[in-house]
Design an enzyme around this catalytic site. Structure first.
Site, short mmCIF file in Angstrom:
data_model
loop_
_atom_site.label_atom_id
_atom_site.label_comp_id
_atom_site.label_asym_id
_atom_site.label_seq_id
_atom_site.Cartn_x
_atom_site.Cartn_y
_atom_site.Cartn_z
N ARG A 85 -19.61 16.90 -1.11
CA ARG A 85 -20.00 15.85 -0.16
C ARG A 85 -19.84 16.36 1.27
O ARG A 85 -18.95 17.17 1.55
CB ARG A 85 -19.12 14.61 -0.34
CG ARG A 85 -19.11 14.12 -1.77
CD ARG A 85 -18.15 12.98 -1.96
NE ARG A 85 -18.71 11.72 -1.53
CZ ARG A 85 -18.02 10.61 -1.39
NH1 ARG A 85 -16.73 10.60 -1.61
NH2 ARG A 85 -18.61 9.50 -1.02
N ARG A 97 -17.84 5.10 5.13
CA ARG A 97 -16.73 4.39 4.49
C ARG A 97 -15.65 3.95 5.47
O ARG A 97 -15.18 2.82 5.44
CB ARG A 97 -16.03 5.31 3.48
CG ARG A 97 -16.57 5.21 2.12
CD ARG A 97 -15.95 6.29 1.27
NE ARG A 97 -16.69 6.31 0.04
CZ ARG A 97 -16.34 5.65 -1.05
NH1 ARG A 97 -15.23 4.96 -1.09
NH2 ARG A 97 -17.07 5.69 -2.12
N GLU A 104 0.85 -1.20 0.00
CA GLU A 104 0.00 0.00 0.00
C GLU A 104 0.89 1.25 0.00
O GLU A 104 1.83 1.35 0.79
CB GLU A 104 -0.92 -0.03 1.23
CG GLU A 104 -1.64 1.26 1.56
CD GLU A 104 -2.48 1.85 0.42
OE1 GLU A 104 -3.27 1.13 -0.18
OE2 GLU A 104 -2.31 3.07 0.14
C1 LIG Z 1 -18.02 10.65 -5.18
C2 LIG Z 1 -18.01 9.15 -5.18
C3 LIG Z 1 -19.03 8.44 -4.55
C4 LIG Z 1 -19.04 7.04 -4.58
N1 LIG Z 1 -20.06 6.38 -3.96
C5 LIG Z 1 -20.11 5.03 -4.03
C6 LIG Z 1 -21.18 4.32 -3.41
O1 LIG Z 1 -22.06 4.90 -2.78
N2 LIG Z 1 -21.19 2.96 -3.54
C7 LIG Z 1 -20.20 2.27 -4.21
O2 LIG Z 1 -20.28 1.03 -4.30
N3 LIG Z 1 -19.17 2.93 -4.78
C8 LIG Z 1 -19.10 4.28 -4.71
N4 LIG Z 1 -18.06 4.94 -5.28
C9 LIG Z 1 -17.00 4.16 -5.95
C10 LIG Z 1 -16.03 3.57 -4.94
O3 LIG Z 1 -15.53 4.59 -4.11
C11 LIG Z 1 -14.87 2.88 -5.66
O4 LIG Z 1 -15.38 2.06 -6.68
C12 LIG Z 1 -14.05 2.03 -4.69
O5 LIG Z 1 -13.54 2.80 -3.64
C13 LIG Z 1 -12.91 1.36 -5.46
O6 LIG Z 1 -12.11 0.62 -4.57
P1 LIG Z 1 -10.66 0.15 -5.02
O7 LIG Z 1 -10.14 -0.65 -3.87
O8 LIG Z 1 -10.71 -0.46 -6.36
O9 LIG Z 1 -9.81 1.49 -5.20
P2 LIG Z 1 -9.41 2.60 -4.13
O10 LIG Z 1 -10.42 2.70 -3.06
O11 LIG Z 1 -9.08 3.82 -4.91
O12 LIG Z 1 -8.08 2.03 -3.46
C14 LIG Z 1 -6.84 2.05 -4.14
C15 LIG Z 1 -5.73 1.85 -3.12
O13 LIG Z 1 -4.50 1.71 -3.83
C16 LIG Z 1 -3.51 2.55 -3.25
N5 LIG Z 1 -2.57 2.89 -4.33
C17 LIG Z 1 -2.78 3.72 -5.37
N6 LIG Z 1 -1.69 3.76 -6.18
C18 LIG Z 1 -0.78 2.91 -5.63
C19 LIG Z 1 0.53 2.52 -6.00
N7 LIG Z 1 1.14 2.98 -7.11
N8 LIG Z 1 1.19 1.62 -5.22
C20 LIG Z 1 0.60 1.11 -4.09
N9 LIG Z 1 -0.65 1.47 -3.69
C21 LIG Z 1 -1.33 2.35 -4.46
C22 LIG Z 1 -4.30 3.73 -2.70
O14 LIG Z 1 -3.57 4.40 -1.68
C23 LIG Z 1 -5.55 3.05 -2.18
O15 LIG Z 1 -5.40 2.58 -0.87
C24 LIG Z 1 -18.00 6.34 -5.25
C25 LIG Z 1 -16.96 7.04 -5.86
C26 LIG Z 1 -16.95 8.43 -5.82
C27 LIG Z 1 -15.82 9.15 -6.50
#
Ligand SMILES: Cc1cc2nc3c(=O)[nH]c(=O)nc-3n(C[C@H](O)[C@H](O)[C@H](O)COP(=O)(O)OP(=O)(O)OC[C@H]3O[C@@H](n4cnc5c(N)ncnc54)[C@H](O)[C@@H]3O)c2cc1C
Length: 441
Positions: free
Chosen positions: A205, A123, A40
């Site tokens: 938000r 969240r 991470e």
């Molecule tokens: C305004 C808004 C409202 C939303 N509301 C909803 C909702 O109500 N319901 C819903 O289901 N979804 C919602 N979403 C979508 C949801 O937030 C995302 O789909 C979800 O958080 C994606 O999770 P993830 O683990 O794929 O990515 P992320 O949560 O972005 O996690 C990525 C992780 O990777 C790490 N990282 C990044 N780059 C690197 C790197 N190079 N090396 C190592 N680590 C790295 C980051 O630090 C982070 O911890 C919303 C999104 C937005 C923008």
């Protein structure tokens, strides 16, 4: 697919510990032969943003990943305040006068079947629960991935981090979010499909303590799920934190179609006021009470990615890194959970690292079409709720006919059947591989 004795250790590196990466790690822990490490970039697991909505499919995916995830979510999730509204998706009402109808006019309150019920959470509370299910020793922090390469002689994928350190694994799962570095290695640097796109929407938000929300807009609206629809924007509210807090998201459309600066900015109250100046008194009261505010540009990815994987690098994408979508269906995190469910199971079926590519193919075969549907309808729903969808506009009768159609398809997915499909693809791939190697011997 064989006995436990046949299983060789497989090292999986997970890049990124958001909802997707954590959920995958929890799912994979059930397979003793899979060794997991999460890398991470941040100094600890954390989440920004306030409330998150989880549809019925997302909630089912949690328990399918591991029952402990479902139980944890049940502890911190919030339904609505009124029993009579538990089977209401949202109450949709007019944010301003329209066609002679006054502000606040009821538009529609789609009803949910018993299997379509959903809920919401703070969240940070959800991520805190996921963290409890991942041993500390499984994660390394301050590891920002910068490069991925393959050492074919040793059959390992090499990860390089910004701090100069390296690590290796049999396969890497890129869970590094919408601004994924892993995606560039899958699609090729400079590939336009790898670039996130601004959707033209942005969101203010914030949170409001429930007692203040009730005083301002009354119990019915404060304690249940409401959407105020207007031209060029919509405001949604729902309770979180066991009903102690009301979550607010106010979406608006930029005139320029361009987003400048940071993706998440400080919220300026005068910008909010300017964007929603035509919205009625209740919305204005809500805006005046918002705390812990921020302002998000809304980006997504093309639904036309040709692949989620680099076979040569043994690198696969999960969650927003593969299929970030506009959030108007509250479905993005749920898609990451569905990914984690399918992938943890197909990887668990691998007997050795030589089975990994079959697992990748199986995962992509079910996840790519499903996530594409969610992405396409994410954008369309944003236009619809802002009364801007070209085929609907501000015609409320047309809007009522379509408002919950794609979302029901998202909620009602049979995830068990999706896994069966993936396992069948994996079996066929493994058999094909065995047939090819017996011919070449
Ligand atoms: C305004 C808004 C409202 C939303 N509301 C909803 C909702 O109500 N319901 C819903 O289901 N979804 C919602 N979403 C979508 C949801 O937030 C995302 O789909 C979800 O958080 C994606 O999770 P993830 O683990 O794929 O990515 P992320 O949560 O972005 O996690 C990525 C992780 O990777 C790490 N990282 C990044 N780059 C690197 C790197 N190079 N090396 C190592 N680590 C790295 C980051 O630090 C982070 O911890 C919303 C999104 C937005 C923008």
């Amino acid at each position: 697919m064989g006995s436990v004795q046949d299983l060789e250790p497989i090292e999986i590196a997970i890049v990124g510990g958001g909802i997707g990466g954590l959920a995958l790690a929890i799912g994979l822990q059930q397979h003793d032969h899979i060794r997991i490490k999460i890398y991470e970039a941040a100094s600890k697991f954390s989440e920004i943003g306030a409330g998150v909505f989880f549809g019925a499919n997302s909630i089912r995916a949690m328990s399918l990943i591991h029952p402990s995830v479902g139980e944890a979510y049940a502890r911190i999730s919030t339904s609505v305040g009124w029993e009579s509204k538990k089977d209401t998706y949202f109450d949709f009402i007019l944010a301003h006068e329209l066609h002679g109808l006054p502000t606040g006019t009821h538009i529609i309150s789609p009803k949910l079947s018993a299997t379509e019920r959903h809920s919401t959470a703070h969240r940070a509370h959800f991520v805190d629960e996921l963290i409890k299910l991942v041993p500390n020793s499984m994660a390394e922090f301050g590891k920002r991935l910068t490069d991925v390469s393959r050492d074919e002689n040793r059959g390992k994928t090499i990860l390089k981090f910004a701090d100069g350190s390296t690590a290796e694994a049999d396969a890497v799962i890129g869970c590094d979010g919408i601004r994924s570095v892993c995606r560039e290695f899958v699609l090729g640097k400079g590939n336009p499909l790898s670039q996130p796109m601004f959707t033209g929407k942005h969101a203010y938000r914030g949170l409001i303590p429930m007692d203040k929300a009730i005083a301002a807009i009354g119990e019915e609206k404060a304690q249940n799920r409401f959407m105020f629809l207007g031209k060029g924007g919509h405001v949604l509210t729902f309770p979180v934190a066991n009903g102690d807090v009301m979550n607010v998201v106010a979406f608006s459309t930029t005139k320029s179609g361009v987003w400048e600066g940071e993706w998440v900015k400080r919220m300026e109250r005068e910008d909010l006021a300017a964007d929603f100046q035509g919205f009625g008194e209740e919305c204005q009261k809500i805006f005046s009470l918002m705390e812990n505010t921020d302002h998000w540009g809304i980006f997504d990815l093309s639904p036309e990615l040709p692949t989620y994987s680099s076979r040569s690098l043994r690198l696969l994408l999960l969650g927003d890194s593969a299929h970030a979508c506009a959030p108007h269906q509250g479905a993005g995190a749920g898609q990451a959970l569905e990914d984690a469910y399918i992938l943890s199971h197909v990887l668990g079926e691998c007997h050795s690292s030589s089975d990994l590519l079959a697992a990748f193919k199986a995962y992509e075969s079910v996840r790519m079409p499903r996530a594409k549907f969610v992405q396409i309808h994410g954008r369309r729903q944003g236009e619809l709720l802002d009364l801007q969808r070209p085929d609907v506009g501000d015609n409320l009768e047309k809007l009522k006919a379509v408002i919950d159609v794609p979302i029901r398809e998202i909620w009602n997915c049979d995830l068990g059947a999706e896994l069966e499909k993936a396992l069948a693809v994996m079996k066929a791939e493994l058999e094909k591989g065995r047939a090819q190697s017996s011919v070449s011997e």
